[in-house]
Design an enzyme around this catalytic site. Structure first.
Site, mmCIF file in Angstrom:
data_model
loop_
_atom_site.group_PDB
_atom_site.id
_atom_site.type_symbol
_atom_site.label_atom_id
_atom_site.label_comp_id
_atom_site.label_asym_id
_atom_site.label_seq_id
_atom_site.Cartn_x
_atom_site.Cartn_y
_atom_site.Cartn_z
ATOM 1 N N ASP A 122 -0.460 -1.517 0.679
ATOM 2 C CA ASP A 122 0.077 -0.925 1.794
ATOM 3 C C ASP A 122 1.279 -1.073 2.453
ATOM 4 O O ASP A 122 1.305 -3.011 2.750
ATOM 5 C CB ASP A 122 -1.093 -0.482 3.039
ATOM 6 C CG ASP A 122 -0.848 -0.152 3.704
ATOM 7 O OD1 ASP A 122 -0.898 1.222 3.727
ATOM 8 O OD2 ASP A 122 -0.108 -0.264 5.567
ATOM 9 N N GLU A 144 3.094 1.742 -2.051
ATOM 10 C CA GLU A 144 3.401 2.429 -1.195
ATOM 11 C C GLU A 144 4.323 2.200 0.063
ATOM 12 O O GLU A 144 4.244 1.430 1.356
ATOM 13 C CB GLU A 144 1.289 2.530 -0.212
ATOM 14 C CG GLU A 144 2.152 3.485 0.918
ATOM 15 C CD GLU A 144 1.866 3.051 2.179
ATOM 16 O OE1 GLU A 144 1.994 4.487 3.331
ATOM 17 O OE2 GLU A 144 1.939 2.005 2.823
#
Lengths: 664, 664
Positions: free
Chosen positions: B382, B411
């Site tokens: 993330d 990401e």
């Protein structure tokens, strides 16, 4: 185990440019030019990044700095100027500026009415930390600002604090560069004197410079020829080798296999009983004559360029003194040059794979050193691509370390990657394929490649329409108009160019045989007498073009050619424009030496800041004719039987009266 | 003083490619792929140059070699295959082959009848020198050939000698590599397992996997969901964080600033009294449940991908145990995440500038290690772009050194140079801007950039039409046809793609508010019950597309997309073709979810080796319809209310009878 490295350095610097082969080789500039450095710079997160270009002359220990500006897409740029000959280094440094980050956020908080005492205390701590590293009044001012931020009423004055330029300027100078990232490589610039980037060469054979027929010319005759060369506006006079010419296997006239009695041989067959690469051919004169020529040339604004051809005639003194520098054959003979089935028995190449290569390198470099000692500063190197690349890298670096003003022209008519490599290794200028680029498409593509691709950083083209080895079919069949067209193209498409004369200004067109690019009765193998007063000579035309090159700065630079559409395949049109648009030259050439050609030129008036609705003047600097043009499309016609080219100065309208007197 | 270096090494090797940032970073491949290496290679003079690519797995000490072939313009190439996971090295070596030079020249001399005894003796010496380095029968053969060249009658048999392949083969193996040049850098390839290059991802929230409304789903529920995911053909099941969720400043439904009683909070607000990044949310289950899920998934051909989000809720155990890993404010509080004026008080970012950064790095890496220990091999990271780049470079290298099968998906929805950097640093796959590329021009330009520029060597795109953060306007307004079109585009334009379900297969279109890309009642903040039997579900369509991806190898590769003209801006057409032309897929998508669109496609039949004069069949693998096409231009019409795409297999005619049975 991978080492943990630079854990707190959060800024990334990528792809610093310009660079040649990942920084392995220097880029090139001349004194007074600038280096526009770009890099990709970014950090994780949203903190404010600051970046500088650091640069220094290799002679200085101290770095100078110039702040970089972010453009788009994480690309940054800054420009620095190179003021002296030698080598400069440059790199990029970047860091997260905590003060600027705090200041930006404070501004946003102020707008949202969210400023708290804690926010101001954080700022005060940054200022106080900076103050500890500074002395004198600036330390006091930083401390003062820190105190101000800690005052109970600071929040009420927050907008004033945000906007104060003293605070920002103080911290621009003194904010710490914690955890700065420095680009991993120091890149280099070779800075040459101006002539490396702007020069007009004239090549002629000294032995053909005598003032009457039947005589072998001398260096004194070359000296007498200087006013002639200067009158045409050339500033480099390049002489083929002036050393003793070998006698064994000497070639005759028109490259005949056997020389006849009295044949003078090729000056590139270097070395005989009288000496080798450090000697002067006795028929040309003495070392004193040569030194006198160098000084006399300088008075005419001309520099003498010397030919360096590293090869030996069989009777060169090196052959006896250093047989280990040549390849021995099993029968005890020395390997002559050959490209089977062709044999060049008059030439012994050096064997660079010899175990004695270091001594060979030293001796070859000493040839440059010897002539530098006499005063030579420009060398035209014959066939450098047939000697090992590491040799040139070492030799040129060594010479330029002591003599940064020495220039080298690479005569390598070979494959593109090889010519590029030689330029990377240090050659200041390079011969090109210009002679064989004759159509509009060929010229456009080639000049674009030289000026718009990576080549532009290290490869300085030198455009020669002819050489003693190259009489192109375009010149053979095109005659006088072809010579004029090619002169204008060479002199305006490239700041460095040259001609081989007098065959050029006298428009020699006869080849050795049909299909050959060799000259008939080539001066490479025999002495010529040139009648310098031939009525059809191009001297004045050449002089005019060279005058324009000196007068107009845009012709002295290599990065400003823009081609324009003209609806005739036989015509080419391009402009050279100064950055401030104060100088706009528009060159149009009829490439067809046989027929009158005409066409419509399309000009980007908006880019040139020319008014669409007003006429403007184009002034042909060759013919002194003036034309009133209007709008983007204008008509041009060129007759090769008079002058096949226009060099227009585009004059911007400054008053509304339609009178030529009122144009700039 | 410049050192004299490599004086006898005459071959230059330049610009070995592929390489990323001058070899600073590895290129990427998967097991079984090849690396086509190119380089510029040349020497001074005319001698014959020979070059090889040298390569090895980092685990092997021994280099393997493959001979390079010259193409044009001094560019050479060779290809090698990577057979195992890990890191490979490659470089280029080249040298002058004196035997080949001699052999080439001998041939020319023979044609010109110029061969002399000396020429043959030179050859004999080369063979005899080679023989001294060899033993056994090959030494004997070399000696034999040497003797033969020295025989008085050798000149008479010269053509035989020239043409003998044994001699050439012997010397190919044994000619010495005197003065060889080796490229100055060893370049690297990261070789991943096949799934790094070909994967279909399905993301879903475990807590929304319960089998009845009003229940908090568990890992056991996820296990029950596996057949559902497998039936759609996905092979990676990615779960948002499964750790305890913070309670302080927990967000409510629809990102409300204050949570209500019973609100479950965002799974990305990691850490509470129950534990942090190495713990499992008690409502989801136990570590045993998780390990059981991993095994059960494997039986369905599915891998579980774990979410790694390096940030902490205020009640994460790290905050008390390691306060030095967070930024302290002057008032003793810890700095929460903010982007003024926005505040994210539920999230504490790590302070990577902490003096204790090395311990922080070790701890963060230990989180990966912990889950690897449990059996996880894929991590979706993330926001990696808000953590320092050097950390990722170190962390990924360290993990892959021990576990080359571990894959990382970045990401990072951020600026292009940053996403590219993360891929260089080691991320195996990367989220992309695909969600926002919806027009024909946008898609063509973006896919071309990803597959045809330098990016292709290190950046593996993963195409997601939606994520829990991204419900694009195209999907909001386009509804079911838009979901179908985007699925076909993602699944056929990129070998790696994923969807966030069930909202994808159920075509959720409601945004949190107009103009927002957030979902209304987003699963990020609340538990949902999904009726998996909804009649309008896309499950079968998705399953069909995933079947085709497995069946057709051309959909498993990233370097074979070619776009074709279609004369309708709302339609896009591209092909994926195998190198041997045995597989030709032609994909046509109607990008307009509202209207029936039609257009004429233009196909390069010659390139596809399709007969201009014969009809050919295109077989729609989605609808099973077949069409007979003829020539380069053919008509296509797509109705979004049924299926907005064709995935055609182009079938080559093999017999002349016009019967479908007779097509391949």
């Amino acid at each position: 185990m991978t080492q943990k490295q630079n854990g707190q350095s959060r800024v990334v610097i990528e792809d610093v440019r310009p660079q040649v082969d990942g920084g392995e080789f220097p880029i090139k500039r001349v004194v007074g030019q600038s280096v526009a450095v770009e890099a990709n710079i970014f950090a994780d997160g949203h903190d404010v990044v600051v970046a500088v270009v650091r640069y220094r002359s290799e002679r200085d220990a101290e770095w100078s700095e110039v702040a970089m500006t972010p453009l788009v897409n994480d690309e940054w740029e800054a420009e620095f100027f190179v003021g002296e000959e030698g080598v400069y280094c440059y790199t990029v440094q970047a860091w997260i500026d905590r003060f600027k980050t705090w200041h930006r956020d404070l501004h946003k908080r102020a707008i949202a009415n969210q400023v708290t005492r804690v926010d101001l205390t954080i700022g005060a701590e940054l200022l106080e930390a900076a103050a500890t590293k500074v002395t004198g009044s600036e330390a006091e001012r930083l401390t003062h600002w820190g105190r101000r931020l800690r005052q109970p009423d600071a929040i009420a004055h927050i907008e004033q604090i945000c906007d104060d330029s003293e605070l920002s300027l103080l911290m621009d100078r003194h904010a710490p560069r914690d955890f700065a990232t420095t680009y991993q490589r120091e890149l280099r610039v070779t800075v040459d004197r101006v002539r490396a980037g702007f020069s007009a060469w004239y090549e002629c054979f000294p032995r053909s410079c005598a003032d009457s027929p039947g005589k072998h010319g001398t260096l004194k005759d070359v000296e007498s020829r200087l006013p002639y060369v200067a009158a045409m506006g050339f500033d480099v006079l390049y002489l083929p080798p002036i050393h003793p010419v070998g006698t064994q296997f000497r070639k005759g006239k028109n490259n005949a296999e056997e020389a006849q009695e009295g044949d003078v041989g090729s000056p590139w067959g270097i070395g005989a009983a009288e000496g080798g690469h450090k000697s002067i051919h006795p028929q040309l004169g003495t070392m004193d004559d040569f030194k006198h020529l160098l000084l006399a040339a300088r008075e005419h604004g001309i520099e003498i360029a010397m030919d360096i051809a590293f090869q030996c005639a069989p009777d060169h003194p090196y052959v006896k003194a250093h047989p280990q520098w040549f390849r021995q054959r099993p029968d005890g003979t020395i390997q002559y040059a050959e490209n089977p089935p062709k044999k060049y028995q008059d030439i012994y190449p050096f064997d660079f794979e010899t175990p004695d290569w270091e001594a060979l390198w030293d001796e070859l470099k000493s040839i440059f050193d010897f002539w530098i000692e006499q005063g030579v500063r420009i060398f035209r190197v014959d066939n450098p691509h047939t000697k090992p690349f590491p040799f040139w890298q070492w030799c040129i670096a060594e010479i330029k370390r002591e003599h940064p003003d020495v220039l080298f022209l690479a005569e390598a008519f070979t494959r593109p990657k090889i010519t590029s490599r030689l330029a990377k290794l240090g050659f200041s200028q390079s011969y090109t394929y210009f002679a064989w680029r004759n159509t509009k498409e060929e010229l456009t593509e080639y000049v674009t490649e030289l000026t718009q691709t990576a080549l532009r950083e290290h490869f300085r083209p030198n455009f020669w329409p002819n050489t003693p080895d190259i009489l192109t079919e375009y010149l053979q069949f095109g005659g006088r108009p072809a010579f004029m067209a090619r002169l204008v193209l060479a002199a305006t498409l490239s700041p460095n160019y040259g001609i081989y004369g007098p065959p050029f200004e006298h428009c020699w067109t006869a080849p050795a045989k049909p299909g050959s690019e060799e000259y008939l009765d080539s001066e490479k193998y025999q002495v010529h007498f040139h009648d310098l007063k031939r009525p059809d000579r191009l001297n004045e035309f050449i002089a005019r073009v060279n005058d324009l090159r000196r007068e107009y700065g845009v012709l002295q630079s290599n990065d400003n050619v823009v081609f324009h559409d003209i609806d005739n395949e036989q015509m080419i049109c391009y402009s050279k424009v100064s950055a401030d648009l104060s100088e706009i030259l528009l060159i149009v050439v009829n490439l067809d030496p046989h027929h009158r050609q005409a066409g419509w030129i399309e000009l980007p008036l908006a880019e040139l800041k020319l008014d669409q609705s007003q006429p403007y003047q184009v002034h042909d600097l060759l013919s002194d004719e003036r034309f009133l043009w209007h709008g983007e499309r204008n008509f041009v016609e060129l007759d090769p039987s008079t002058v096949p080219a226009h060099i227009f100065q585009v004059r911007r309208r400054v008053r509304t009266e339609r009178d030529f007197e009122y144009y700039l």
